[in-house]
Design an enzyme around this catalytic site. Sequence first.
Site, short mmCIF file in Angstrom:
data_model
loop_
_atom_site.label_atom_id
_atom_site.label_comp_id
_atom_site.label_asym_id
_atom_site.label_seq_id
_atom_site.Cartn_x
_atom_site.Cartn_y
_atom_site.Cartn_z
N HIS A 159 0.84 -1.20 0.00
CA HIS A 159 0.00 0.00 0.00
C HIS A 159 0.88 1.26 0.00
O HIS A 159 0.68 2.17 -0.80
CB HIS A 159 -0.93 0.00 1.21
N THR A 166 5.94 27.29 4.50
CA THR A 166 4.67 26.61 4.27
C THR A 166 3.52 27.52 4.68
O THR A 166 2.51 27.62 3.98
CB THR A 166 4.63 25.30 5.08
N SER A 177 -2.28 26.73 -6.85
CA SER A 177 -1.94 28.12 -7.14
C SER A 177 -2.44 28.56 -8.50
O SER A 177 -2.53 29.75 -8.78
CB SER A 177 -0.42 28.34 -7.07
N GLU A 202 11.43 13.70 -0.75
CA GLU A 202 10.34 12.97 -1.40
C GLU A 202 8.97 13.52 -0.97
O GLU A 202 8.06 13.62 -1.78
CB GLU A 202 10.45 11.49 -1.06
N TYR A 207 8.25 16.54 -0.24
CA TYR A 207 7.99 17.76 -0.99
C TYR A 207 7.84 17.47 -2.46
O TYR A 207 7.14 18.20 -3.18
CB TYR A 207 9.10 18.78 -0.71
N LYS A 230 2.73 30.22 2.17
CA LYS A 230 1.90 29.78 1.04
C LYS A 230 0.43 29.73 1.43
O LYS A 230 -0.42 30.20 0.68
CB LYS A 230 2.34 28.37 0.61
N ARG A 256 1.72 1.95 14.58
CA ARG A 256 1.42 1.63 13.19
C ARG A 256 2.09 0.31 12.82
O ARG A 256 2.89 -0.23 13.57
CB ARG A 256 1.88 2.76 12.28
N ASP A 271 6.66 20.43 -27.40
CA ASP A 271 6.85 19.14 -26.72
C ASP A 271 7.93 19.33 -25.66
O ASP A 271 8.39 20.45 -25.44
CB ASP A 271 7.24 18.03 -27.70
N TRP A 279 7.35 0.38 3.76
CA TRP A 279 7.83 1.17 2.61
C TRP A 279 9.19 1.80 2.89
O TRP A 279 9.88 2.19 1.96
CB TRP A 279 6.80 2.22 2.20
N SER A 308 12.97 5.83 -14.00
CA SER A 308 11.93 6.57 -14.70
C SER A 308 11.86 8.00 -14.20
O SER A 308 11.84 8.96 -14.99
CB SER A 308 10.59 5.85 -14.47
N SER A 309 11.85 8.17 -12.88
CA SER A 309 11.71 9.52 -12.33
C SER A 309 12.92 10.38 -12.64
O SER A 309 12.80 11.58 -12.89
CB SER A 309 11.51 9.45 -10.81
N HIS A 341 14.53 14.27 11.18
CA HIS A 341 13.36 14.36 12.05
C HIS A 341 12.46 13.12 11.90
O HIS A 341 11.51 12.96 12.64
CB HIS A 341 12.58 15.68 11.85
N HIS A 342 12.79 12.28 10.94
CA HIS A 342 12.11 10.99 10.88
C HIS A 342 12.78 9.98 11.79
O HIS A 342 12.34 8.85 11.91
CB HIS A 342 12.12 10.45 9.45
N HIS A 385 12.83 12.66 2.91
CA HIS A 385 12.16 13.92 3.20
C HIS A 385 11.96 14.79 1.98
O HIS A 385 10.85 15.27 1.76
CB HIS A 385 12.76 14.69 4.37
#
Lengths: 639, 370, 197, 111
Positions: A79, A329, A269, A256, A258, A332, A451, A108, A143, A170-171, A303-304, A254
Site C-alpha cells: 500500500h 509553508t 496556485s 520525497e 515535498y 503559502k 502503526r 513538446d 515502505w 523513470s523519475s 526528524h524521521h 524527506h
Amino acid sequence: MSSSTVEKSGFSGRPKGESGIGAWLTTTDHKKIGIMYFFTVLVFFALGGAESGLIRAQLAQAEQNLLTEEIYNQVFTMHGITMVFLVVMPLSAAFFNYLIPLMIGARDVAFPRLNAFSYWVYLFGGIFLYSSFLLGGAPNGSWVGYAPLSTDAVSNMAFYAAGLNIVGVSSLAAAINFIVTILNMRAPGMTFMRMPVFIWMSLVTNFLLLFALPIIAVALFMLNADAVFGAQFFEPGTGGDPVLYQHLFWLFGHPEVYIMILPAMGIVSEILPVGARKPLFGYAAVVFAGAAIGFIGFGVWAHHMFTSAIGPVARSAFALSTMFIAVPTGIKIFNWVFTMWGGKLRFTTPMLFSIGFISMFTIGGLSGVTHAIVPHNAQQHDTYYVVAHFHYVLFGGALFGLIGGVYYWFPKVTGKLMSEKLGKVHFWTWLLGFNLTFGPMHMSGLLGQPRRTAVLPGELGGTVEIYNLLSSLGVVVLTVSALVFLFNLIASIKGGVPSGNDPWDARTLEWLTPSPTPYENFPIIPTVTHRDEFWHRKYAEDDAGKAIPVPAGAAEDHDADAEPEHIHMPDPSYWPLVQTLGFFPFGYGLVYGNFWLIGIGLAWLVIGLYGWIIEPLAEGDDDDPVDEPARPGARAGAH
Amino acid sequence: MRETRQTRAGSRRRTRTVTGIVVLASLLLAACSGEQNALDPAGPFAQGPHDLIVPVAIIAAVVFVLVQGLIIYSVIRFRTRKDDDGSLPVQVHGNTRLEIVWTVIPAVILAVIAVPTVQGIFEQMDDPGGDDVLAVEVIGHRWWFEYYYPDYDIYTANEMAIPTDTPVRLEMTAADLARSPEQGVVHSFWIPRLAGKQDLVPGQTTFLNMQADEPGRYLGQCAEYCGLSHVNMRARVEAMEPADFDTWVEQQSTPAEVPEDGTLEADGRELYNDLDGRQACASCHQVWEDEGDARAAGQGPDLTHLLSREEFAGAIHDMTEENLRDWLEDPNSMKPMQYEVNGIGMPDLDLSEEELDALVAYLLTLDPES
Amino acid sequence: MAAGVETTTMGLDHRKLGMWTFLGSEFLFFGAFVSAYLLYLDTTAGGPGVEIFDIPFTSISSFVLLMSSLTMVLAHHAHAQGDLRRMRLWILATAGQGAVFLGGQVFEFNVFVREGLTISESPFASSFYVLTGFHGMHVFVGILLLMSVYVLSLIGKIKPTQHVKTEMIGLYWHFVDIVWVVIFTVVYLIPEIAVLE
Amino acid sequence: MSSTDAPEQASSTDEHDDHHPTPRQYVNIAVVLAVLTALEVSTYFLDFGVIAIPLLVILMVVKFLYVAGWFMHLKFDSRVFGRMMYTGLFLALGLYALAIIVILFDSATIA
C-alpha cells in the site's frame, strides 16, 4: 505530423502509426504520454486502494484475523509503496507531461523519446513490483525498508530494492527532461518571473528528484547487495550500521515528501486565481516559499529518526530546521487564502478541491509542527498519529490538489466538461470519507496504537476500537466516492458537455490553444509579455485596478505579424518501449542474484540504446535538419 | 464493502459498535485513560514531554481555528452572489506588509516553542544520575523483550519489575540467535505512560529513562516494525512499592526447585533437558537450579521463575496451563514465527500427549511463590 | 527532438544541458558510496583493510584513466574541426585506455579476493567493491558510448557537423575521470597514508 | 565524406569555437595533471608528515578543477552548466558531511 516521409535506413524504420493502439505504444507526444500516465495511475490507485481496504477491514475490530500477519505485512508495505511511488509521484508526472510544454508555450518536451522511456519504465517497474505477489510474496518490510530486517532472506525486500530502483530510473529520466524543458524551451518573452506557479513548482520538484533519487538508489543498491549478494553494509554482525540506512533513506525520503506535495501546491496556485477571478496574491512570495521549501527540505531528514540512535545535539538541530520549514509553508497558506479574499469566488469542482486542499493541508502542517517537539515526538513516532499526519499531507494535500487538477484540466484534454453535479458529490463524500478515515487516527495514535501492526490489540481499549471502526467506515465512504469519480470520468469522456476552448475564463497559456489540444499544441508559438499571459490578452486593468475585458479578437493581435512557421514535431519510436523491456531480466537478476539475467538485461538495454541512437529521423538530425531552412529569424542549430 | 463482512464477527461487538457511535461525541472531548495511553503520563519522564506538548497543542488549535475561520469567512463573504453584475473584482497582486506579517509571526511563535523543546531534549536523554537509579538492560529479540538486572544478576522477559519513585535507566540493544547482534533487527521500546519510545539497534547501545510514580501495570509494545510478529511483541512494566520490589528481587535470586524423582514433574524436567534427538528446551531456555551455577541467558526467554510472570510469548498469552499446553503443542498457531526459515522463534517440537503433560507439569513448578 | 530548428530559451543545447543536469545528480550518487566507505574504513571485521591496496599499481591505472581525458578532449577537438578521421583515432585511444583501466580493476579485484577480501568479508570490503565497482560500470558504459560514436561516425550516422555528440560523450567521460580523481585520493591514498603513519 | 559535409559546419552549432583551447594547451594541461599525479603518488613513498593529507586534498581539488575547467570546457562554456554541476557537488558535500558528523559524533550510544 507535419511530415510523413520517413527515411528508411539503418536497422529499422520509424513507426508511422497515427491512430489505434500502435500510436499509443510508439508515441513520443507529451500529451499522449501524460494521458497514459494518468490511466496507469488509476489502475495502481485501485490496487493501492484495495490494499488500504484490506488493512482497514483487518483493523475494523480488535483481535481480528481476516489476514494472517504475513499477508497483512505484505499488504501494508505494498500500500505504501504503491501510493507513494506508483500513484502520487506518477500522477504529478502526468500533469508535468501534459502541462509543462503547454504552459510554457512549447510543442513538446526537450527529449520526447526519453519521455516515452520514462513512462514505460514506470509502468514496467510497477508491474515488476506487483509480480512479486505471484513469485513467492510481495515485499513485507514496510515502505521504508529499514535494514537489517529488510536484508533478511525471508523479507522479499529484494523486490522492493530492485523495483524501486527501476521506478527511480523513470523519475530521474523524467526529472532531467522536465528541467531542461522548463529552462530551455519557454516561449519568447516568458522570463522566470512570468512562469506560471505550477511551472515553478514543477521545476523545484524536478530538482528535488534530480538530487534525491541518486541517494535512494545508493541505499537500495546497498540493500540489494546485502540481501542477495552477501554484502555487509548494514549487517551489525560484522560492524555494519543499520542507522546508516535510515540516514540514506530519509536523505531521500524527506525531499520525497515535498516531491509529492509541491506539484499539488502548484496546481492549487493555478486554480485559486481562476476561481477567485483575481491574480494569485503574492506571486513572488509563493514562488520563493516553494523554492525555500525545496531547499530546506534537504536539511530536515533526521526528524524521521528522532527515536533512532541519534544524540541530543542532532535531535535539537533537526528540531530547529523542522520548525523553520513551517514558515515558508505558512506563507503559502496565507497567500492562497488572500487570493480568495476580495475575489468573486465560483465554487466549481476544481475550486472546491483547492479550498479543501488548503484546509486539510493546514491540519497536516499543524500536526507536523507537533512532531518537531522532539520529547513528545517519542510518544507520537510510529503511531497512528503519524499515519494521520502524513495522510493529511499526502491525501488531504497532494491528492486533493491533484484531483482538483484533473477536474480543472479535463476540458483541456478532452474538450468536454466533467459533470459538476457528480463532481460536487465526489468532493463532499471525499472530504467526509477522508476526515472520517484519518481524523480518528490522531486520537487512536495518541491513545497508544502503533502503526504497522497486523492486528488491533484488544488491550488498547474500547475507545481505540471505536476510532478504528470509524476509520474503517471512512474507507467505505471513500470507496463510494472514488467510484463516483470514476463514473464521472468515464461518462464525461463519452458524453460530456462540450467545454469550448476556455471554460473557466483561465489565465495561463495552455488555454490559448483550442481544446482538446491540437497535436502541435500551438499553431504559432505565442510571444509572452505578461505573467498570466492569456488573461492579459482578454482583460486590461482600469485605473482602479478593476479588470475590464478588451475587445474581442484582441487576443490574436499580439501575434498578428507572426508568419506561419514550419512545425517540427517529434517522430514516434518503437525503441523506448522495446528498450525498457530489458528492465525485467535486469530486475529479476538483481532479485535472484542471477548474473546471467542481469547480463541479458544490460545487453538488452544497450542494444535498445543503440537502436535508439541509430533510428532514422523524419526530418534529419537535430544539428543537421534535412528539409528547407527554418523560419526566418530562428537561429539554426541548437545554440 | 469489506467492512460489512465483519459485522458477522459477533453480536456482542455489534452492540458495542452502536453504543460506541452514540457516545462518540463525549469520547472526542474526554481524554480517556487507558493503560497504553500517551495522553495520561504516570511518571516524570512522560510528564515532561506532556507538559511541552499541551501548550503547543493549544497554540496549534488557535492557529487552526484562525486559518480555518479565515477560509470559511472568505468562502462565505466573497462568494459570487446571485445578483452579481458580472464585473471582475479588484485585481490585487499582493501586499508586502502582509507578507512580512505572516512570515514573522509564525517564525516568532516557532522560536518561542524551540527553546523549551531543546531543553526538553537534553532533560529527556541525560543520565538521571544518583545512587538510587536502577539499571536495567533491555535486549530486543524477534519477538520478545529480554530484561537483565546487572545489579542483581536477574534475567526475565516481557514483564519488567521496577520500584516506584525510582528513576530507571534502560541500556538497550537488539540481538537474535545466541545473543549476537547478527540477525538482530531494529525494535523500539515504548511504555507510553512512563516514557516516550526509543529504538533498539543491533550492534549499538541506546538509553531510555523511565520512572513510575504509582504502583501498577503499565502496558507497551514494540513500536518499530520488526517483521512477521511485530504486533505480538508486547512489553509490560510492573511498578511496585520499593519493599515489594525487594521481595521480588529476593524471589528471583533464588534458584528454581528441582521436582522430586518419580513424579510427572520430574519426567517433565527430564524431557526439558533431553528430548530424544529433538531440540531440547534447555538448548535455548535456561532454568537456574543451583546457586553455584552462573546465571546465563539462552536464545529464548529465561524460564527460572516463569510463573512469576502473568503472560508469555511476547506477553500476548495469559500464563495458564491450557495456554502453555497449546503453545508447546503448536507454537506457530499461538504466534506466527519463522523457526523453519531462519531459526527465529520457537520450533514445533512434535510432542506426544504424554510429553506435553509432563512438560507442562514441570513448567508449572517454576513458581517462586510455591 | 525539436531542438534543432527552434531557438532555445537559454541559448544552450538541450543535450548538453541535460548531460550536465545528470552529472550534477551523479555527485549525490557517488557521494553516498564514498561516505559509506569513509564510515567503514576501520570496520574490517578482522579481515583485510586498506593495507591491502597496491598503490603503485593503482597509480598507474589511475594515470592511464587521467590521460584518457586528454585523448577524449582531443577527439572532440578534432570533431569540432570537422576531422572525423582524427576524431575516430582519438576515440579509439580513449576507449583503449578505458579498457586498460578496467582490466587493471579486474586484476586488482582478483588479487584482493585471493588475499581474502571478498564482498561478504566486512562492511569495509562491501563499500570498497560496490563503490569502485560502480565506477567501473560507469567506465564500461563510457566505453560502450565511445564505441557507438566510433561506429556511427563510420557509417555516416554522425556527421562532421555534429560534434555536440562527441562533446556529450566527452562530458560523461571526463566526469567519470573526475570521480576517479576523487576516489584515488580519498579511497586509496589518504587511508593508506593514514595507516602507514 | 567529411569534405562534402564540412561547409555545413559554418552555418551551424558552436559559437564558442574561437574561445576553445588549442590541442597544445590541452597537452599542457595533461602534463600539469601528470605532474600533480606524480606528486600525489610520491606522498606514498616519501614521508610528508602532517601536511600529507592536506596536500593530497589540495592536489585532488586542483586536478578536479583542471579537468572540469579545461577538458569539460566549464571555463569557456555557459555558466549554467557549471551551476548545475556544482549545485550537485556542494549539496552532496554538505549533506553527506552532516550525515557523517551525526553518525560519528552524535549517536545515542555516546550520549
